[in-house]
Design an enzyme around this catalytic site. Structure first.
Site, mmCIF file in Angstrom:
data_model
loop_
_atom_site.group_PDB
_atom_site.id
_atom_site.type_symbol
_atom_site.label_atom_id
_atom_site.label_comp_id
_atom_site.label_asym_id
_atom_site.label_seq_id
_atom_site.Cartn_x
_atom_site.Cartn_y
_atom_site.Cartn_z
ATOM 1 N N ASP A 51 0.828 -1.259 0.020
ATOM 2 C CA ASP A 51 0.048 -0.151 0.133
ATOM 3 C C ASP A 51 0.851 1.163 -0.137
ATOM 4 O OD1 ASP A 51 -1.711 1.965 0.441
ATOM 5 O OD2 ASP A 51 -2.948 0.772 2.107
ATOM 6 N N ASP A 53 -5.798 14.768 -17.684
ATOM 7 C CA ASP A 53 -6.226 15.960 -18.362
ATOM 8 C C ASP A 53 -7.040 16.541 -17.329
ATOM 9 O OD1 ASP A 53 -8.567 14.349 -18.743
ATOM 10 O OD2 ASP A 53 -8.627 14.476 -21.080
ATOM 11 N N GLU A 54 -7.900 15.675 -16.630
ATOM 12 C CA GLU A 54 -9.085 16.223 -15.601
ATOM 13 C C GLU A 54 -8.516 17.388 -14.755
ATOM 14 O OE1 GLU A 54 -11.823 13.889 -13.995
ATOM 15 O OE2 GLU A 54 -11.873 12.409 -15.821
ATOM 16 N N TYR A 73 -11.990 13.626 -7.231
ATOM 17 C CA TYR A 73 -10.886 12.820 -7.983
ATOM 18 C C TYR A 73 -9.832 13.873 -8.857
ATOM 19 C CZ TYR A 73 -8.454 10.649 -12.062
ATOM 20 O OH TYR A 73 -7.702 10.065 -13.066
ATOM 21 N N LYS A 79 -5.827 14.427 -8.147
ATOM 22 C CA LYS A 79 -4.715 14.357 -8.989
ATOM 23 C C LYS A 79 -3.988 15.709 -9.013
ATOM 24 C CE LYS A 79 -4.002 11.180 -11.137
ATOM 25 N NZ LYS A 79 -2.786 10.048 -10.824
ATOM 26 N N ARG A 122 -24.376 13.283 -13.349
ATOM 27 C CA ARG A 122 -23.201 13.448 -12.499
ATOM 28 C C ARG A 122 -23.155 14.601 -11.844
ATOM 29 N NH1 ARG A 122 -17.267 11.553 -14.720
ATOM 30 N NH2 ARG A 122 -17.883 9.314 -14.232
HETATM 31 P P1 NAD Z 1 -7.296 1.573 -12.212
HETATM 32 O O1 NAD Z 1 -8.100 1.948 -11.226
HETATM 33 O O2 NAD Z 1 -7.577 0.574 -13.087
HETATM 34 O O3 NAD Z 1 -6.057 1.091 -11.599
HETATM 35 C C1 NAD Z 1 -5.542 1.504 -10.224
HETATM 36 C C2 NAD Z 1 -4.564 0.668 -9.618
HETATM 37 O O4 NAD Z 1 -3.813 1.108 -8.474
HETATM 38 C C3 NAD Z 1 -5.076 -0.624 -9.155
HETATM 39 O O5 NAD Z 1 -4.475 -1.812 -9.541
HETATM 40 C C4 NAD Z 1 -5.121 -0.529 -7.482
HETATM 41 O O6 NAD Z 1 -5.326 -1.754 -7.064
HETATM 42 C C5 NAD Z 1 -3.904 0.196 -7.493
HETATM 43 N N1 NAD Z 1 -4.087 0.882 -6.045
HETATM 44 C C6 NAD Z 1 -4.967 1.650 -5.583
HETATM 45 N N2 NAD Z 1 -4.578 2.131 -4.630
HETATM 46 C C7 NAD Z 1 -3.384 1.700 -4.104
HETATM 47 C C8 NAD Z 1 -2.563 1.678 -2.991
HETATM 48 N N3 NAD Z 1 -3.041 2.714 -1.918
HETATM 49 N N4 NAD Z 1 -1.414 1.258 -3.074
HETATM 50 C C9 NAD Z 1 -1.093 0.564 -4.052
HETATM 51 N N5 NAD Z 1 -1.753 0.265 -5.209
HETATM 52 C C10 NAD Z 1 -3.072 0.966 -5.140
HETATM 53 O O7 NAD Z 1 -6.549 3.107 -12.639
HETATM 54 P P2 NAD Z 1 -6.402 3.344 -14.196
HETATM 55 O O8 NAD Z 1 -7.238 3.670 -14.925
HETATM 56 O O9 NAD Z 1 -5.390 2.275 -14.822
HETATM 57 O O10 NAD Z 1 -5.263 4.705 -13.872
HETATM 58 C C11 NAD Z 1 -3.776 4.473 -13.689
HETATM 59 C C12 NAD Z 1 -3.495 6.036 -13.626
HETATM 60 O O11 NAD Z 1 -3.765 6.611 -14.780
HETATM 61 C C13 NAD Z 1 -4.006 6.725 -12.516
HETATM 62 O O12 NAD Z 1 -2.906 7.495 -11.860
HETATM 63 C C14 NAD Z 1 -5.183 7.782 -13.198
HETATM 64 O O13 NAD Z 1 -5.157 8.853 -12.539
HETATM 65 C C15 NAD Z 1 -4.332 7.828 -14.535
HETATM 66 N N6 NAD Z 1 -5.202 8.083 -15.681
HETATM 67 C C16 NAD Z 1 -6.031 7.344 -15.925
HETATM 68 C C17 NAD Z 1 -6.912 7.486 -17.397
HETATM 69 C C18 NAD Z 1 -8.058 6.669 -17.832
HETATM 70 O O14 NAD Z 1 -8.718 6.835 -18.653
HETATM 71 N N7 NAD Z 1 -8.029 5.477 -16.889
HETATM 72 C C19 NAD Z 1 -6.434 8.746 -17.929
HETATM 73 C C20 NAD Z 1 -5.487 9.412 -17.491
HETATM 74 C C21 NAD Z 1 -4.836 9.317 -16.430
HETATM 75 O O1 DAU Z 2 -9.698 12.260 -18.743
HETATM 76 C C1 DAU Z 2 -8.914 11.205 -18.023
HETATM 77 C C2 DAU Z 2 -9.950 10.612 -17.171
HETATM 78 O O2 DAU Z 2 -10.957 9.702 -17.681
HETATM 79 C C3 DAU Z 2 -9.301 9.713 -16.184
HETATM 80 O O3 DAU Z 2 -8.387 10.491 -15.470
HETATM 81 C C4 DAU Z 2 -10.051 8.864 -15.274
HETATM 82 O O4 DAU Z 2 -9.393 8.104 -14.410
HETATM 83 C C5 DAU Z 2 -11.219 8.047 -15.890
HETATM 84 O O5 DAU Z 2 -11.919 7.419 -15.204
HETATM 85 C C6 DAU Z 2 -11.922 8.894 -17.104
HETATM 86 O O6 DAU Z 2 -12.818 9.822 -16.129
HETATM 87 P P1 DAU Z 2 -14.301 9.971 -16.965
HETATM 88 O O7 DAU Z 2 -15.029 10.727 -15.643
HETATM 89 O O8 DAU Z 2 -14.245 11.139 -18.231
HETATM 90 O O9 DAU Z 2 -14.418 8.629 -17.362
HETATM 91 P P2 DAU Z 2 -16.057 7.734 -17.230
HETATM 92 O O10 DAU Z 2 -15.747 6.529 -18.132
HETATM 93 O O11 DAU Z 2 -16.308 7.559 -15.794
HETATM 94 O O12 DAU Z 2 -17.037 8.750 -17.813
HETATM 95 C C7 DAU Z 2 -16.944 9.030 -19.424
HETATM 96 C C8 DAU Z 2 -18.187 9.991 -19.655
HETATM 97 O O13 DAU Z 2 -19.352 9.154 -19.650
HETATM 98 C C9 DAU Z 2 -18.299 11.094 -18.617
HETATM 99 O O14 DAU Z 2 -18.887 12.094 -19.271
HETATM 100 C C10 DAU Z 2 -19.437 10.459 -17.708
HETATM 101 C C11 DAU Z 2 -20.107 9.676 -18.761
HETATM 102 N N1 DAU Z 2 -20.899 8.326 -18.111
HETATM 103 C C12 DAU Z 2 -19.865 7.655 -17.365
HETATM 104 C C13 DAU Z 2 -20.714 6.259 -16.582
HETATM 105 C C14 DAU Z 2 -19.840 5.624 -15.933
HETATM 106 C C15 DAU Z 2 -22.337 8.068 -18.440
HETATM 107 O O15 DAU Z 2 -22.810 9.053 -19.222
HETATM 108 N N2 DAU Z 2 -22.569 6.981 -17.672
HETATM 109 C C16 DAU Z 2 -22.033 6.179 -17.008
HETATM 110 O O16 DAU Z 2 -22.786 5.079 -16.721
#
Ligand code: NAD
Ligand code: DAU
Length: 359
Positions: free
Chosen positions: A66, A138-139, A162, A166, A293
Site C-alpha cells: 500500500d 487531463d481532468e 478525483y 490528482k 453526475r
Molecule cells: P485503475 O483504477 O484501473 O488502477 C489503479 C491501480 O492502483 C489498481 O490496480 C489498484 O489496486 C492500485 N492501487 C489503488 N490504491 C493503491 C494503494 N494505496 N497502493 C497501491 N496500489 C493501489 O486505474 P487506471 O485507469 O489504470 O489509471 C492509472 C493511472 O492513470 C491513475 O493514476 C489515473 O489517475 C491515471 N489516468 C487514467 C486515465 C484513464 O482513462 N483510465 C486517464 C489518464 C490518467
Molecule cells: O480524462 C481522463 C479521465 O478519464 C481519467 O483520469 C479517469 O481516471 C477516468 O475514469 C476517466 O474519467 P471520466 O469521468 O471521463 O470517465 P468515465 O468513463 O467515468 O465517464 C466518461 C463519460 O461518460 C463522462 O462524461 C461520464 C459519462 N458516463 C459515465 C458512466 C460511468 C455516463 O454517461 N454514464 C455512466 O454510467
C-alpha cells in the site's frame, strides 16, 4: 539474473490496474534486462489476472503493498534500490470520488508524497539516471467550452474530488522538482479505453450491459465530450516519456479523438449489434438518460502536439479499430467480467445507479 545484475530496477505502482497492466506487460517484454517490480494494493480495481501472460517472466516481480504506508514504502526502496519509478497507483473513478473523497486524498495525494519521500531519500547521494514518472490526467485542467484544447500551459482548475486529488499530487511533484531538484517528469492523459478496464467506466460498463440486455445509463443529456485514446497507445507514450522525456517537464497525451458521449454510445451500440449478430437498433433501445453526475465536466480535449514535436509520439490506433479490439476482448473474456463484477462491485453498482434510475 540476480537482482543486482539487472541494468535497471523499475518500480511500477498500480501495475495490476487497467493502464498499469499494459505498461507492465510492455516493459517486461521489451526490456528483458530491466527488473520490473509491480507494487499494487489489489483494491477492487487491481487484478493479477490482467498479467497472467507475463507473471512467470524472470525480470518480473509482484508485491502486494500500500503506497499510503510510508514505513513500508521506505523499507521497500531501501531493500530494492530502484532507479526508476512509474507511478500509476491511484483511485481513478470520478463517481467513487464523489461518494468517498477521503480515499482519493489518501491514495492519490499522500501515496504520491510517500513515494517521492522514499525516492528522494534513496537517491540523495546520486541522482544519475534516476527518474520518477508521475502519471496524471487531463481532468486537472478542468472543463472546456465548445472550443480550444488543454495545453501544458493551461492553468489547473480541477472540478471533482478525483481531479482535485490528482491536481494536488501534480502540484506536489512540481514542488519537489522545484524545491529539491527532484528528478521527476509528469504526463497528463485523456480518457483511455481498451482491454482490462474495470467495468465501472463508460465503455466497458456499456459493453457489459449491452451483452446482458441491461439499460445503458447515459448521464444528463449525453452531450459531454471526451477525447479517447487506446490504452496500448498510452503505454507506448509512457515508455517514450520515461526514457526520453525531459526532467521537470510535463507532457500532454491524447488521441485527437473527441466524441460526445451519446455519439460514442450509438457507435458502440452499432458495433455490438454487429458483433453479437443482432438486428441493427437492438442495443440502442437500451439507452436510458439518467440523472447527471454532480459537477459533470462538459468537455476535455488534449493538445498533444508537444509530445509529438519533442518526443515523436502520436497515437497509432484508429478509434473504430481500437473499439472493435476492445469489444472482442470483453466478449471473449466473459469469465474475467463475471469475476470482477461479482461481490463488492455489485454492491457499488446497485448503490450508484439505484438512485439515478429512480428519478
Ligand atoms: P485503475 O483504477 O484501473 O488502477 C489503479 C491501480 O492502483 C489498481 O490496480 C489498484 O489496486 C492500485 N492501487 C489503488 N490504491 C493503491 C494503494 N494505496 N497502493 C497501491 N496500489 C493501489 O486505474 P487506471 O485507469 O489504470 O489509471 C492509472 C493511472 O492513470 C491513475 O493514476 C489515473 O489517475 C491515471 N489516468 C487514467 C486515465 C484513464 O482513462 N483510465 C486517464 C489518464 C490518467
Ligand atoms: O480524462 C481522463 C479521465 O478519464 C481519467 O483520469 C479517469 O481516471 C477516468 O475514469 C476517466 O474519467 P471520466 O469521468 O471521463 O470517465 P468515465 O468513463 O467515468 O465517464 C466518461 C463519460 O461518460 C463522462 O462524461 C461520464 C459519462 N458516463 C459515465 C458512466 C460511468 C455516463 O454517461 N454514464 C455512466 O454510467
Amino acid at each position: 539474473m540476480s537482482k543486482s545484475s539487472f541494468k535497471r530496477k523499475i518500480l511500477i505502482t498500480g501495475g495490476a490496474g487497467f493502464i498499469g497492466s499494459h505498461v507492465v506487460r510492455l516493459f517486461v517484454n521489451k526490456y528483458p534486462d530491466y527488473l520490473i517490480f509491480n507494487l499494487d494494493k489489489l483494491t477492487y480495481a487491481g487484478n493479477l489476472e490482467n498479467l497472467k501472460d507475463i507473471e512467470m517472466a524472470s525480470n518480473y516481480r509482484f508485491e502486494r503493498g500500500d503506497i499510503t504506508d510510508a514505513e513500508y514504502i521506505n523499507d521497500l526502496f531501501h531493500q530494492m534500490q530502484f532507479d526508476g519509478v512509474i507511478h500509476l497507483a491511484a483511485e481513478s473513478h470520478v463517481d467513487r470520488s464523489i461518494e468517498n473523497p477521503m480515499q482519493f486524498i489518501l491514495t492519490n495525494v499522500l501515496g504520491t508524497v510517500n513515494l517521492m519521500n522514499a525516492a528522494k531519500e534513496a537517491w540523495k547521494n546520486n541522482l544519475e539516471n534516476k527518474r520518477f514518472y508521475h502519471i496524471s490526467t487531463d481532468e486537472v485542467y478542468g472543463s472546456l467550452g465548445e472550443q480550444g484544447y488543454f495545453t501544458e500551459q493551461t492553468p489547473y482548475d480541477p472540478q471533482s474530488p478525483y481531479s482535485a486529488s490528482k491536481a494536488s499530487s501534480d502540484h506536489f511533484v512540481r514542488a519537489y522538482i522545484n524545491t529539491y531538484n527532484f528528478p521527476a517528469v509528469i504526463s497528463n492523459c485523456s480518457n483511455n479505453y481498451g482491454p482490462n478496464q474495470f467495468p465501472e467506466k463508460l465503455i466497458p460498463l456499456f459493453i457489459h450491459n449491452i451483452r446482458n440486455g441491461k439499460p445503458l445509463p447515459v448521464y444528463g443529456d449525453g452531450n459531454y465530450t471526451r477525447d479517447w485514446l487506446y490504452v496500448v497507445d498510452h503505454a507506448q507514450a509512457i515508455d517514450i516519456v520515461f526514457h526520453h522525456g525531459k526532467i521537470g517537464e510535463t507532457y500532454n497525451i491524447g488521441g485527437w479523438n473527441e466524441w460526445k458521449n451519446i455519439d460514442l454510445v450509438r457507435l458502440l451500440c452499432r458495433l455490438m449489434d454487429r458483433e453479437l449478430g443482432n438486428p441493427e437498433g437492438t442495443a440502442e433501445k437500451l439507452i436510458t438518460f439518467v440523472k447527471d453526475r454532480p459537477g459533470h465536466d462538459k468537455r476535455y480535449a488534449i493538445d498533444a502536439s508537444k509530445i509529438n514535436r519533442e518526443l515523436g509520439w502520436k497515437p497509432s490506433f484508429q478509434f473504430e479499430e481500437g473499439l472493435l479490439l476492445t469489444i472482442r476482448w470483453y466478449l471473449n473474456n466473459e469469465e474475467w467480467l463475471n469475476r470482477v463484477t461479482s461481490g463488492d462491485y455489485q454492491k457499488y453498482y446497485e448503490k450508484q445507479y439505484r438512485s439515478k434510475f429512480d428519478i
